[in-house]
Design an enzyme around this catalytic site. Sequence first.
Site: not given
Length: 288
Positions: A174, A169
Site C-alpha cells: 500500500e 487480508e
Amino acid sequence: MKMTCHRRFALLVTLSLLGGAAHAQSEKRILDDRCWDLSFEEPFDTLSLWNESTREGLWRTRYIWPRDVIINDEQQFYIDPEEHGVSPFSIDDGILSIEANPTPRALRGVVSGQPYISGVLTTEKSYSQKYGRFEVSARLPRGGQGLWSAFWLLPSFEQWPEGVAVLPEIDVMESLGHQPNTYHTTLHTNQTGELTSFPFDHTLKADLTRDFHLYSVVWTPETVTWYLDGKRMASHPTPDDYTRPVHFLLNLAVGGSWPGSPDASTEFPASFDIDYVRAWTDNGSCNS
C-alpha cells in the site's frame, strides 16, 4: 487494505543489511525462481475484463459488494469501461496504467456523487490460490496528497459471508501519494473474534514513484513474509483464519480516512503503473 479505517499503530521497518552470509543465502533462495512453479502470470499485453453475463474474462472492475458502496470515506468511484463509457485503464507497451481523475461532468449523476473516478481490478471470479508467492512489479503513483494505491489479497467467496464484517487480508503493498519513499504491508485477521491488524511500514532512500519495483509476499501455513526487490522486509506468523484461497486486487483510491483528501498540490491525472502480476507454488526443490 480496503475494509479498515486508518491504522492505530505501526511498526516502523527500515531497509537494512541482512546479518550473516548464511542468513543472506537462505533468504536469497526463498525467492529463487527455480524453487517455484509459476501458477499465474498476467503480463498485461492486453486487458481481459470479466463479463458478468458470459462469466468469461480475468479482471473484474468492482469488489464483491455493490459498486455504489463506498468504503473508508474514500472519494473515488470505480468505473467500468462498458458500463460508464470511460476507461480508467490503459495499456502501453505491456504496462497497465490505472488512472484517477476528477469526475467528468457527463458522469456526475451516476457515480454516487463522488468527486473522482478511478479503477479497481480483481480476480475474484476468475482465479484464486492457497499458499504460495504472490507479487506485482509496479511503479507507484506520483501526484501527492490523497492518492492510495495497493496490491492485496482476499479470500474468495461466491458472496460475502453472513455475519462477517471484515475478511482476513494480506496487504502486499500500500502506498500513500504524499509519502513517495514509504510503502506499507499489513495482515488483518479475525482469529480472536475481532479485527486485529499487524502493520509494517517501510521507509526507504529510494523514491518508489520513479521506477518499477517488485513487491512480493510468501504465504505458508507457518508465516507471511514480505519482500521488496527480493529483499526480506518483514514477517509474521500466519493467523489461524487464513484457511481459504485468495484472489488478487489492484486499485488506486483517492481520499479516505487514511490518506486524507487531495489538496491544491495533488496532480491529476494520477497513474498507478503495473508491469505484471505473478503467483507461484512451492515445488519443494529448495525445502531441504
